[in-house]
Design an enzyme around this catalytic site. Structure first.
Site, PDB file in Angstrom:
ATOM      1  N   CYS A 106      51.782  60.383  23.630  1.00 51.61           N
ATOM      2  CA  CYS A 106      50.383  59.994  23.691  1.00 51.61           C
ATOM      3  C   CYS A 106      49.577  61.145  24.272  1.00 51.61           C
ATOM      4  O   CYS A 106      50.093  61.959  25.021  1.00 51.61           O
ATOM      5  CB  CYS A 106      50.184  58.784  24.595  1.00 51.61           C
ATOM      6  SG  CYS A 106      51.421  57.537  24.349  1.00 51.61           S
TER       7      CYS A 106
ATOM      8  N   CYS B  44      49.191  55.010  27.283  1.00 54.94           N
ATOM      9  CA  CYS B  44      50.521  55.006  26.687  1.00 54.94           C
ATOM     10  C   CYS B  44      51.188  53.647  26.855  1.00 54.94           C
ATOM     11  O   CYS B  44      51.151  53.074  27.932  1.00 54.94           O
ATOM     12  CB  CYS B  44      51.388  56.063  27.343  1.00 54.94           C
ATOM     13  SG  CYS B  44      51.369  57.560  26.398  1.00 54.94           S
TER      14      CYS B  44
ATOM     15  N   CYS C 267      54.222  55.686  20.248  1.00 51.38           N
ATOM     16  CA  CYS C 267      52.894  56.279  20.427  1.00 51.38           C
ATOM     17  C   CYS C 267      51.830  55.211  20.232  1.00 51.38           C
ATOM     18  O   CYS C 267      52.124  54.097  19.810  1.00 51.38           O
ATOM     19  CB  CYS C 267      52.684  57.437  19.453  1.00 51.38           C
ATOM     20  SG  CYS C 267      52.750  56.952  17.742  1.00 51.38           S
TER      21      CYS C 267
END
Ligand code: ADP
Length: 736
Positions: free
Chosen positions: A677, A684, A605
């Site tokens: 994300c 991302c 993430c």
């Protein structure tokens, strides 16, 4: 140990004091009465003498007997004594107690005789007149015919009662002082006894091997205190030495215990001084038996070992190291290195034998020499053929071009065999050394089998061997490496075709292994089969049932060895069943890439890795054992405290996890990447590598603005979303 009270030092001390007091009393009792009496009587007679002289002056000079009775009586009353006046011839002139005319002559009374002679005389005797002991004191008054004797007499009973009263008082005083002294002696002896008992207790503790510290309290600094202080110091110093010795001994014992090598220390006569566990094990000594002090003969009677022991004990170690190899009873091999056991002055006391287990080394040596022999043999055959035909072609080229083509064809076949051999040897070497990377990805079994069958379809139909496949419907993918699994199938189908005659049948099948998350792929043929005795060795390198036939068919003897290594690397199992002239079935079972078993998964993430940390926490709970779960963020700053809190609320402890950056993750080993994300303007991250990707659009809870409750609610919302998705991904039972 309790000692009898009357045997204690304190009792003896007190008893001696008691005896001394008793003796004092006895002495006092025996000597005090005569002593007092003598003192009192001499004092009294002196006084009576003085009184007598005074009386001489007071009494008128009357020479007739009885003429002084009245004066004597008066003065006697005043003096509370008997007063007698006696003429020098012994006649009594006057007496205070009796009429003097009736009294007998006193000339022969000893006090009178003495007084007439020296002026004064005293005597003590029983008075028949008054019937008790009397003290008589006589003084002479005047001289010659005018002289007279004044005698004063007193009963000694008065003296006795005075003496008795004085003795009583003295005795009482003595008793009081002695009682007090005895009490003090009792207290002191008990105190002394207690202190001596502490010393005894201390010595007992010392004898038991504990080294008491702060055992004695600081005291008056007397001799016992000094002794206690010295004993304490001695105990501390012995303890330090003892601990040092124990630590030293423990160190040596644990070194010997943990050593892989066996150690046997012998004295000059071959008696065991020390033997460690590995040595006892290697020499098959009775377990648990203490061999120290016994002869090496009790350890083993193997002539080879005894010869080595004799050799070591008689060896001159100045010449170097004594080293021999020995084969043990169980077929293991040891190298025995011996050195001399020397004392501080360099004198030889015995020998130290160190046993190194060289079984594996021996085996590897045998494998290596077998391998070299096999490889050289395998290489020599095609090389000899190639050289032979090439030489013929060079020296006497055949006139017929057809013959020349045949020769070249043979050369071509052998060189192809050579290159296959070297290629397979290289593959095997890479597999064995772990150099070959083997991926673990979900692989479609039908596709895998199809690709392998396509390779052999032509060859099988040419040889008139049936080649078909049977697949169980809805098979999950297997977890493995596509190229390597293809190689496994190619080797197995190649063997099946090679060893199955025309008209035979080959079936490649795949099915779920019962009760397990595994898939079994089997290659079954109706060929010549493998004799039972060859089956255990069939996967060894270069092992072939029929060397000539295998070679003729282009076999290298390495195919099954390669298969075995690949299957092992993929956590698979290989089984070969065969019956001569009936056929062979080779089964390979591999882990299925089920939902739980998705290989190595990376959760990724943006920002600090809050979302991927949560996913990792839940995934660890769901994923199959052995799968590796990674999490990373683009700006890792350690785990956010609220992440830990909301995960704790969900029953998952993530305190052992760490916040990583993508660089810290072995991307090439990842089988699935999940990006977590938000859909907004977050970008991302995209890791390198070819692993399949999955995207879970989830906002970053750290970006939420507001008070703690608002942020906490955002964390909880994201956590619940992640938990649902992870459970779905790994197909695990929802935890709510
Ligand atoms: P090769 O290259 O000689 O086939 P492998 O390692 O593949 O070497 O096989 C070793 C030996 O096992 C072969 O030489 C053969 O004797 C035996 N073997 C292997 N597969 C089969 C089979 N399907 N049927 C009969 N024998 C087989």
């Amino acid at each position: 140990m309790r000692r009898r009270w009357n045997n204690s030092l304190a009792f003896k001390f007190f008893f001696s004091y008691f005896v001394v007091t008793l003796l004092l009393f006895a002495g006092f009792y025996l000597y005090s009465a005569p002593l007092l009496r003598r003192f009192y009587v001499s004092h009294l007679s002196l006084r009576m003498e003085q009184e007598g002289r005074v009386l001489a002056r007071v009494l008128p000079p009357r020479p007739d007997p009885g003429s002084l009775d009245a004066e004597a009586r008066r003065l006697g009353r005043e003096l509370r004594a008997r007063v007698t006046v006696i003429a020098p011839d012994g006649r009594v002139l006057g007496d205070s107690d009796e009429p003097s005319q009736t009294m007998e002559n006193h000339a022969f009374r000893p006090e009178v005789i003495e007084a007439l002679r020296s002026g004064a005389g005293a005597a003590t005797r029983y008075s028949t007149t008054v019937r008790y002991q009397m003290l008589y004191q006589a003084v002479r008054d005047g001289s010659g015919a005018q002289a007279r004797i004044i005698r004063i007499a007193m009963p000694l009973s008065d003296v006795e009662s005075v003496i008795a009263s004085v003795r009583r008082t003295l005795l009482l005083g003595l008793l009081a002082v002695s009682g007090l002294g005895l009490l003090l002696a009792l207290g002191f002896s008990r105190l002394l006894g207690r202190r001596i008992k502490r010393l005894v207790d201390f010595s007992l503790e010392l004898a038991r091997g504990s080294f008491p510290q702060n055992f004695f309290s600081r005291g008056r600094n007397d001799e016992i205190d000094v002794l206690e202080q010295h004993l304490s110091e001695m105990s501390a110093s012995i303890r330090d030495h003892f601990e040092q010795l124990v630590a030293e001994k423990e160190k040596i014992a644990s070194i010997l215990r943990c050593m892989v090598e066996g150690v046997l220390v012998l004295d000059r006569n071959g008696n065991i001084l020390l033997i460690n566990e590995p040595a006892a094990r290697m020499l098959h000594a009775e377990t648990g038996r203490d061999l120290a002090g016994t002869s090496v003969l009790e350890l083993s009677r193997r002539p080879e070992l005894l010869a080595i022991v004799r050799g070591a004990l008689g060896f001159d170690f100045e010449r170097g190291l004594y080293s021999r190899e020995l084969e043990l009873k169980d077929g293991c091999w040891v190298r025995v290195n011996a050195t001399g056991l020397l004392n501080g002055r360099g004198a030889v006391l015995g020998s130290i034998l160190v046993f190194h287990d060289i079984t594996e080394l021996k085996r590897l040596e045998a494998v290596r020499s077998d391998f070299v022999a096999n490889v050289s043999h395998e290489l020599r055959t095609p090389l000899t053929a190639i050289r032979g035909y090439v030489e013929t072609l060079l020296r006497s080229p055949p006139a017929d071009p057809e013959v020349a083509r045949t020769f070249l064809g043979i050369v071509d076949r052998h060189s192809e065999r050579l290159s296959r051999l070297t290629e397979e040897l290289l593959i095997l070497a890479d597999l064995e050394s772990g150099k070959m990377r083997i991926a673990r990805r979900p692989i479609d079994v039908a596709q895998l089998i199809q690709r392998a069958l396509e390779v052999f379809a032509d060859r099988a139909s040419k040889k008139n061997v049936g080649l078909e496949h049977r697949l169980e419907p809805d098979l999950p993918p297997v977890l493995g490496d596509l190229d390597r699994l293809e190689q496994v199938l190619i080797n197995l189908i190649d063997n099946a075709i090679k060893y199955t005659d025309a008209g035979g049948e080959i079936v490649v099948s795949a099915a779920r292994a019962r009760g397990e998350d595994r898939i079994e792929i089997a290659v079954a043929d109706t060929g010549c089969g493998i004799p039972e005795q060859d089956l255990p060795r069939i996967t060894e390198r270069f092992y072939r049932v029929d060397k000539a036939r295998s070679r003729e068919l282009g076999g290298t003897g390495l195919g099954l060895a390669i298969v075995k290594h690949i299957v092992q690397a993929l956590d698979g199992r290989l089984r070969i069943e065969s019956a001569v002239r009936k056929g062979t079935t080779v089964r390979v079972d591999l882990p299925a890439a089920t939902q739980r078993n998705r290989g190595n998964v990376l959760f990724l993430c943006t920002g600090n890795s809050c979302r991927s940390q949560m996913a990792e926490g839940f995934a660890r709970r769901c994923a199959a054992d052995g799968t590796r779960i990674y999490s990373a963020g683009t700006r890792p700053k350690g785990i956010h405290p609220l992440t830990v809190r909301v995960m704790n609320e969900a029953g998952v402890d993530i305190s052992g996890q760490s916040s990583k950056s993508l660089e810290a993750v072995p991307v090439s080993e990842i089988d699935l990447v999940v990006t977590l994300c938000g859909e907004s303007d977050e970008e991302c991250p995209v890791p390198a590598g070819t692993a399949p990707r999955m995207h879970w659009p989830l906002p970053d809870p750290v970006a939420v603005q507001g008070d703690e409750e608002t942020v906490l609610a955002a964390f909880r919302k994201v956590r619940d979303e992640i938990r649902a998705r992870v459970e779905e991904l790994f197909g695990c039972v929802p935890s709510r």
